[in-house]
Every structure is written in structure tokens, then in C-alpha cells.
Scaffold this active site. Structure first.
Site, PDB file in Angstrom:
ATOM      1  CG  HIS A 105      15.053 -26.947 -34.327  1.00 47.82           C
ATOM      2  ND1 HIS A 105      15.070 -26.299 -35.548  1.00 47.82           N
ATOM      3  CD2 HIS A 105      15.408 -26.025 -33.410  1.00 47.82           C
ATOM      4  CE1 HIS A 105      15.416 -25.041 -35.372  1.00 47.82           C
ATOM      5  NE2 HIS A 105      15.633 -24.844 -34.083  1.00 47.82           N
ATOM      6  CD  GLU A 148      17.873 -20.312 -33.803  1.00 55.25           C
ATOM      7  OE1 GLU A 148      17.226 -21.009 -32.996  1.00 55.25           O
ATOM      8  OE2 GLU A 148      17.876 -20.528 -35.025  1.00 55.25           O
ATOM      9  CG  HIS A 167      13.125 -19.933 -34.195  1.00 54.50           C
ATOM     10  ND1 HIS A 167      12.452 -21.132 -34.305  1.00 54.50           N
ATOM     11  CD2 HIS A 167      14.433 -20.246 -33.998  1.00 54.50           C
ATOM     12  CE1 HIS A 167      13.318 -22.122 -34.185  1.00 54.50           C
ATOM     13  NE2 HIS A 167      14.520 -21.617 -33.992  1.00 54.50           N
ATOM     14  CD  GLU A 191      20.835 -28.611 -43.630  1.00 57.13           C
ATOM     15  OE1 GLU A 191      21.973 -28.091 -43.667  1.00 57.13           O
ATOM     16  OE2 GLU A 191      20.007 -28.397 -42.739  1.00 57.13           O
ATOM     17  CD  GLU A 207      18.478 -23.390 -31.417  1.00 55.45           C
ATOM     18  OE1 GLU A 207      17.726 -23.480 -32.398  1.00 55.45           O
ATOM     19  OE2 GLU A 207      19.719 -23.543 -31.507  1.00 55.45           O
ATOM     20  CG  HIS A 263      13.562 -24.336 -29.629  1.00 53.12           C
ATOM     21  ND1 HIS A 263      13.610 -22.955 -29.518  1.00 53.12           N
ATOM     22  CD2 HIS A 263      14.285 -24.634 -30.741  1.00 53.12           C
ATOM     23  CE1 HIS A 263      14.317 -22.452 -30.507  1.00 53.12           C
ATOM     24  NE2 HIS A 263      14.740 -23.450 -31.262  1.00 53.12           N
TER      25      HIS A 263
END
Length: 200
Positions: free
Chosen positions: A94, A141, A50, A112, A143, A57
Site C-alpha cells: 500500500h 482485502e 483489513h 523486500e 482494495e 483502500h
């Protein structure tokens, strides 16, 4: 699969950041670097992935609905390094090396928001896209992001303060069609992309 790109820049060294800011536990975690088709290439440090121009990723965003097609938006905690206080729909993270997107989603929902697997039974992957966005002065980011969806039959929540700043249920179609009504909500870029693609 489509690619959504932004052209800005951000510098920095993961090693330097890890040494100067021990608050960020991400420096001790890994993510899966992938090619544009989401094929695994190697395991890389999460903070390295990052920083600077980033390392592409594997990631996911999970969209949580109730039985009336309202989406649960979760505000990212102000302690998060990237996109802090932005609104997400609903969790994003991730998968760990060797972990499926479904397993990772179940884990993050519980960690969370206190959502357990007995509150839903329709978790599924619905889309996948590649994107790249810079967060000024902090990171990036890059991704290949899978989109997962599920419907809560039990809407009980127990948000964890260090992860979630707030939650709200919003009519999903209205959020997409009338962005001016929700102008006060800064939405995470990966969620905006996922929502736009949902209605294409």
C-alpha cells in the site's frame, strides 16, 4: 474499472488484535481509504482496513519481468497475517499517505527483494481494478489495486527473509494458459486477477 467480489465473512477488532498480537507492525501503520474511483477519502489504520468487512483502500501489485518475458514470483513469508506462503507476482503493498504508486513500488522492491532503481528504467502503471477477498479467520482485502510493471536488466536479488519465503522465475504466458502445471503454487488473489485481466 471492474469489481471482483467474494462473499464470505470474517470478524474481529483491530484494537483487540493489536493488543493481543504485537508481532503485527501493521497495527501501527496507516493506509489511504478510497472510493471506487480511487479518490482519497481519509487515512485509516492499516489493521482496521483489513478486519471485519474491511475498508476499501489504495494498494498496488508490481509485476517484475526479465527480458525473456518470465515473471518473478515471490512467496509471501509464513509470518505474514494474510495469504502467508502464497505466491505473489512480485510484490504487493500500500502506498503511504502522500506517496505515489511508483514511489511505493520502488520502496517495496528495495525493502523486500533488494532491487534498486538502477536495475530497471521502465516502471509504469498498466491497470487498476477493485476487488474484495476474505482470508478465513484472519481478515479481508478490499482494495483498489494498481498494477505496475517493470523489466529487470540486472536480475540480482537479495530477498529479505521476513518478507519473502522464496522466489522463482516462471514463463508468464505459460503460467496463465496452463494453471494445472502450477497447481502446487497457491497464487494470491490480487495477482490472479491482474494476470487474468492482462490476457483478456
Amino acid at each position: 474499472m471492474s469489481t471482483d467480489n467474494a462473499a464470505n465473512s470474517s470478524g474481529g477488532s483491530a484494537t483487540e488484535s493489536a493488543e493481543t498480537d504485537e508481532r503485527h507492525k501493521n497495527a501501527r501503520q496507516n493506509v489511504v481509504a478510497v472510493d471506487g474511483d480511487d479518490n482519497e477519502l481519509e487515512i485509516v489504520n492499516r489493521l482496521d482496513a483489513h478486519m471485519g468487512d474491511g475498508i476499501r483502500h489504495r494498494a498496488f501489485t508490481a509485476l517484475i519481468f526479465d527480458e525473456d518475458d518470465n515473471i518473478l514470483l515471490a512467496q509471501r513469508s509464513p509470518t505474514k497475517r494474510l495469504w502467508d506462503t502464497y505466491w505473489d507476482g512480485t510484490v504487493a503493498s500500500h502506498p503511504e499517505p502522500g506517496q505515489s504508486q511508483e514511489e511505493a513500488t520502488r520502496q517495496r522492491l528495495e525493502e523486500e527483494l533488494g532491487i534498486s532503481p538502477n536495475q530497471y528504467d521502465d516502471l509504469r502503471v498498466t491497470d487498476k481494478f477493485e476487488y474484495k477477498r476474505y482470508y478465513p479467520q484472519e481478515g479481508v482485502e478490499h482494495e483498489v489495486c494498481s498494477v505496475l510493471k517493470l523489466t529487470l536488466t540486472d536480475k540480482s536479488l537479495d530477498p529479505v527473509e521476513e518478507e519473502v519465503g522464496g522466489v522463482m522465475w516462471v514463463p508468464y504466458e505459460r503460467l496463465h494458459e496452463n494453471p494445472r502445471w502450477y497447481r502446487q503454487l497457491r497464487l494470491c488473489p490480487w495477482f490472479e486477477i491482474a494476470m487474468r485481466r492482462d490476457f483478456e
